[in-house]
Scaffold this active site. Structure first.
Site, PDB file in Angstrom:
ATOM      1  NE  ARG A  51      -1.828  19.946  66.554  1.00 39.77           N
ATOM      2  CZ  ARG A  51      -2.768  20.234  65.389  1.00 39.77           C
ATOM      3  NH1 ARG A  51      -3.554  21.251  65.405  1.00 39.77           N
ATOM      4  NH2 ARG A  51      -3.595  19.002  65.075  1.00 39.77           N
ATOM      5  CE  LYS A 151       2.006   9.953  48.543  1.00 36.10           C
ATOM      6  NZ  LYS A 151       1.490   8.924  47.967  1.00 36.10           N
ATOM      7  CG  HIS A 181       7.584   4.595  50.506  1.00 41.35           C
ATOM      8  ND1 HIS A 181       6.509   5.329  50.340  1.00 41.35           N
ATOM      9  CD2 HIS A 181       6.827   3.384  50.383  1.00 41.35           C
ATOM     10  CE1 HIS A 181       5.412   4.921  50.075  1.00 41.35           C
ATOM     11  NE2 HIS A 181       5.598   3.663  50.069  1.00 41.35           N
ATOM     12  CE  LYS A 185       7.517  -0.320  48.331  1.00 39.48           C
ATOM     13  NZ  LYS A 185       7.228  -1.434  49.214  1.00 39.48           N
ATOM     14  CD  GLU A 219      -3.504   2.549  47.179  1.00 41.50           C
ATOM     15  OE1 GLU A 219      -3.269   2.590  48.393  1.00 41.50           O
ATOM     16  OE2 GLU A 219      -4.188   3.245  46.638  1.00 41.50           O
ATOM     17  CG  ASP A 238      -1.968   9.582  46.504  1.00 42.51           C
ATOM     18  OD1 ASP A 238      -1.600  10.286  47.307  1.00 42.51           O
ATOM     19  OD2 ASP A 238      -2.599   8.560  46.841  1.00 42.51           O
ATOM     20  CG  HIS A 243       4.650   6.533  45.051  1.00 42.71           C
ATOM     21  ND1 HIS A 243       5.687   6.703  45.932  1.00 42.71           N
ATOM     22  CD2 HIS A 243       3.716   6.506  45.692  1.00 42.71           C
ATOM     23  CE1 HIS A 243       5.255   7.190  47.138  1.00 42.71           C
ATOM     24  NE2 HIS A 243       4.006   7.154  46.974  1.00 42.71           N
ATOM     25  CE  LYS A 342      -6.648   5.837  47.573  1.00 35.04           C
ATOM     26  NZ  LYS A 342      -5.763   4.859  48.208  1.00 35.04           N
TER      27      LYS A 342
HETATM   28  P1  NAP Z   1      -1.428  11.998  60.409  1.00 37.12           P
HETATM   29  O1  NAP Z   1      -1.895  10.713  61.073  1.00 37.12           O
HETATM   30  O2  NAP Z   1      -2.595  13.064  60.200  1.00 37.12           O
HETATM   31  O3  NAP Z   1      -0.466  12.786  61.497  1.00 37.12           O
HETATM   32  C1  NAP Z   1      -0.126  14.128  61.395  1.00 37.12           C
HETATM   33  C2  NAP Z   1       0.733  14.268  62.541  1.00 37.12           C
HETATM   34  O4  NAP Z   1       1.221  15.842  62.832  1.00 37.12           O
HETATM   35  C3  NAP Z   1       0.207  14.017  63.903  1.00 37.12           C
HETATM   36  O5  NAP Z   1       1.293  13.675  64.731  1.00 37.12           O
HETATM   37  C4  NAP Z   1      -0.299  15.599  64.534  1.00 37.12           C
HETATM   38  O6  NAP Z   1      -0.234  15.263  65.734  1.00 37.12           O
HETATM   39  C5  NAP Z   1       1.013  16.413  63.828  1.00 37.12           C
HETATM   40  N1  NAP Z   1       0.448  17.816  63.594  1.00 37.12           N
HETATM   41  C6  NAP Z   1      -0.697  18.146  63.203  1.00 37.12           C
HETATM   42  N2  NAP Z   1      -0.558  19.589  63.380  1.00 37.12           N
HETATM   43  C7  NAP Z   1       0.657  19.881  64.028  1.00 37.12           C
HETATM   44  C8  NAP Z   1       1.022  21.275  64.444  1.00 37.12           C
HETATM   45  N3  NAP Z   1       0.499  22.306  64.037  1.00 37.12           N
HETATM   46  N4  NAP Z   1       2.347  21.195  64.998  1.00 37.12           N
HETATM   47  C9  NAP Z   1       2.855  20.075  65.417  1.00 37.12           C
HETATM   48  N5  NAP Z   1       2.402  18.841  65.092  1.00 37.12           N
HETATM   49  C10 NAP Z   1       1.379  18.763  64.194  1.00 37.12           C
HETATM   50  O7  NAP Z   1      -0.691  12.067  59.055  1.00 37.12           O
HETATM   51  P2  NAP Z   1       0.342  10.718  58.486  1.00 37.12           P
HETATM   52  O8  NAP Z   1      -0.551   9.801  57.817  1.00 37.12           O
HETATM   53  O9  NAP Z   1       0.989  10.430  59.712  1.00 37.12           O
HETATM   54  O10 NAP Z   1       1.074  11.595  57.304  1.00 37.12           O
HETATM   55  C11 NAP Z   1       2.019  12.417  57.717  1.00 37.12           C
HETATM   56  C12 NAP Z   1       2.501  13.025  56.528  1.00 37.12           C
HETATM   57  O11 NAP Z   1       3.221  12.013  55.826  1.00 37.12           O
HETATM   58  C13 NAP Z   1       1.766  13.595  55.420  1.00 37.12           C
HETATM   59  O12 NAP Z   1       2.441  14.659  54.593  1.00 37.12           O
HETATM   60  C14 NAP Z   1       1.281  12.373  54.508  1.00 37.12           C
HETATM   61  O13 NAP Z   1       0.941  12.993  52.957  1.00 37.12           O
HETATM   62  C15 NAP Z   1       2.553  11.623  54.190  1.00 37.12           C
HETATM   63  N6  NAP Z   1       2.556  10.253  54.023  1.00 37.12           N
HETATM   64  C16 NAP Z   1       1.841   9.588  54.980  1.00 37.12           C
HETATM   65  C17 NAP Z   1       1.826   8.195  54.582  1.00 37.12           C
HETATM   66  C18 NAP Z   1       1.290   7.215  55.574  1.00 37.12           C
HETATM   67  O14 NAP Z   1       1.094   6.077  55.275  1.00 37.12           O
HETATM   68  N7  NAP Z   1       0.700   7.611  56.619  1.00 37.12           N
HETATM   69  C19 NAP Z   1       2.443   7.582  53.433  1.00 37.12           C
HETATM   70  C20 NAP Z   1       3.175   8.505  52.616  1.00 37.12           C
HETATM   71  C21 NAP Z   1       3.130   9.904  52.831  1.00 37.12           C
HETATM   72  P3  NAP Z   1      -1.023  16.339  66.631  1.00 37.12           P
HETATM   73  O15 NAP Z   1      -2.382  16.364  66.313  1.00 37.12           O
HETATM   74  O16 NAP Z   1      -1.072  16.087  68.032  1.00 37.12           O
HETATM   75  O17 NAP Z   1      -0.492  17.766  66.570  1.00 37.12           O
END
Ligand code: NAP
Length: 494
Positions: A51, A151, A181, A185, A219, A238, A243, A342
């Site tokens: 966004r 996930k 992921h 590995k 962790e 989680d 996993h 954790k």
């Molecule tokens: P995050 O840092 O909160 O990022 C969310 C992203 O979604 C941001 O780019 C946000 O940007 C965008 N977004 C939110 N609402 C939106 C909308 N209405 N339209 C378009 N874009 C939107 O989350 P994340 O940690 O990257 O995780 C993303 C997904 O991966 C989640 O499902 C999480 O459970 C999964 N995941 C993450 C990790 C990790 O290590 N981070 C690991 C495994 C799984 P804007 O606010 O600019 O829109």
């Protein structure tokens, strides 16, 4: 042996959530490394979508920063960043609204109609359905199109089904890549090689020769910024539902007839179906829940979970240990002990296959005791495989037994860097190979096994055991395995 890299044809990948943590920390660095190795053609396009209003130049600048953080000071890699950024652009849109979609669709359709198109949904699952519906409204779901979903896929069986139904209403199952992921590995793929490319292990891979299996994912961090999400999930949802059950399946599955996606996934599904139920009748005996309290971790004082969360009263588990059993001929009576948490003393993930003791010792008293063999598959931090065997301690002094590790990971010997799991998995999506991704029925079977555990905990009314941050969880988790005359693998012995 040299690298054997198979370039893919030029593709378009739109990353919804392109400004988020996962995209910046994992996805874009993974694509960059594959680009640097000439696996990704320069005609490919990577489109960040979120966004936040910004132009291509600002987005590229933040991608460049993220890449610098990921690769450190490697000058050769740093030099390649500008060339990679040529592939990268950005489109601002709200996945839940109308604005911006026309322009996005025009961009995606501007080019070769046959080219592979990937939509990576790296946003909260709450907007997966909106994104898929918009993709269909703009006719972006057809042809060589794939969608990757992260996930958590649901919070229980019903919510997982709802997501699968909604995504499945737009995309065929073959187009849907549910990513875990851990499956990308190197060590997990090495497990396939060890089991099915050697005559040595498979004859021993059963209850006659294996005493038990341990799978640990530890962790050192607490919940950090993820408190609100984590408090609704907890360690069982989680980590275990996805996993850890996937790792259990890779250890326990029967030999698939090939590495074709459905052969492997059919075998994993059979394992999930064979897991003996844990429910209100046996959960107190087979599971332990914990929640960290203040203590010392990561070299300093660490607050407890409730302080991290910013409120009292939560009963969410930050630690779980459980004893699972796969009810089939191969594994009858072999426990699979799983533990994850954790604020534990170490960050590590590993599978330990513990073989049975020798039936009889010919060695004199004082020679030392023959320890059972162990195969230790380390997934992180240093991916590798070690087989612990007994040997004679070298030199004079009689025949004294000692336990030594055979290093079976060979990465050092080949001088090959271990790629990040996302590097492998992202290119598998482009190639159209879903072997290492979860099929709908697997995800739902895992929830079907997890839901009764959650229900049993809920109905018991018990609170999780407290454990001090920086320790290996509540003492009840030690008791869970010691009751059976076994101990958790001591990581320091690696
Ligand atoms: P995050 O840092 O909160 O990022 C969310 C992203 O979604 C941001 O780019 C946000 O940007 C965008 N977004 C939110 N609402 C939106 C909308 N209405 N339209 C378009 N874009 C939107 O989350 P994340 O940690 O990257 O995780 C993303 C997904 O991966 C989640 O499902 C999480 O459970 C999964 N995941 C993450 C990790 C990790 O290590 N981070 C690991 C495994 C799984 P804007 O606010 O600019 O829109």
């Amino acid at each position: 042996m040299t690298h054997h890299l198979q370039p893919v044809t030029a593709f378009d990948m739109a990353i919804f959530g392109g400004t988020g943590d996962l995209a910046m920390r994992k996805l874009l660095p993974a694509l960059f490394r594959r680009f640097v190795d000439d696996q990704i053609p320069p005609a490919s396009r990577i489109i960040g979508v979120a966004r936040t209003e910004q132009g291509d130049a600002d987005y590229r600048a933040s991608v460049a920063e993220a890449l610098q953080r990921a690769i450190g000071g490697d000058a050769e890699l740093l030099e390649r960043i500008p060339a990679f950024l040529q592939l990268v652009c950005y489109r601002a849109l709200d996945a839940t609204g109308e604005a911006g979609w026309q322009e996005f669709a025009a961009l995606m359709c501007n080019g070769d109609a046959e080219r592979v198109r990937v939509f990576y949904l790296s946003t909260s699952p709450g907007i997966f359905v909106d994104i898929c519906q918009r993709l269909r409204e703009h006719d972006l779901h057809r042809g060589n199109t794939r969608v990757v979903i992260e996930k958590p896929i649901g919070n229980d069986l019903d919510s997982a089904r709802a997501i699968n139904d909604a995504v499945g209403a737009v995309f065929d199952e073959q187009q849907i890549y549910r990513i875990d992921h851990y499956l990308g590995k190197e060590t997990v793929q090495n497990l396939l090689a060890l089991r099915f490319a050697n005559a040595l292990f498979e004859p021993l891979w059963n209850a006659a020769h294996i005493d038990h299996v341990q799978i640990s994912v530890a962790e050192t961090v607490g919940v950090e910024q993820r408190g609100p999400y984590y408090d609704h999930a907890g360690a069982l949802r989680d980590m275990v539902q996805n996993h850890m059950l996937q790792l259990l399946c890779m250890v326990a599955m029967e030999p698939p007839t090939s590495l074709s996606p459905d052969s492997v996934r059919d075998e994993k599904l059979k394992v999930l179906h064979a897991l003996k139920p844990i429910d209100a009748g046996n959960a107190s005996r087979l599971t332990v829940r914990g929640q960290y309290r203040a203590g010392a971790a990561n070299g300093g004082a660490a607050p407890g979970y409730l302080t991290d969360l910013g409120r009292d009263g939560s009963r969410t588990e930050t630690f779980v240990a459980l004893k699972a059993e796969v009810g089939n001929w191969r594994w009858a009576g072999v426990p699979f002990y799983l533990r994850t948490g954790k604020r534990l003393p170490l960050r590590m993930s590993e599978i330990v296959v513990n073989f049975r003791s020798i039936p009889y010792s010919i060695f004199a008293e004082g020679s030392g005791t023959a320890q059972p063999n162990k195969l230790v598959l380390r997934l992180q931090p240093d991916e590798g495989v070690k087989l612990w065997v007994m040997a004679k301690y070298p030199g004079p002094g009689g025949l004294r037994l000692t336990c030594v590790p055979l290093d079976m990971s060979f990465a050092d010997a080949f001088g090959v860097a271990q790629p990040d799991a996302y590097e492998r998995l992202l290119l598998d999506v482009v190639r159209g190979n879903p072997t290492l991704f979860m099929r709908r029925d697997e995800v739902e079977a895992a929830w079907r096994w997890i839901d009764p555990v959650l229900a049993a905990w809920q109905s018991s009314g018990d609170a999780p055991h407290g454990y001090t941050a920086g320790t290996w969880g509540p003492s009840a988790s030690v008791a869970l395995i010691e009751r059976d005359g076994r101990t958790w693998h001591d990581d320091d012995s690696d």
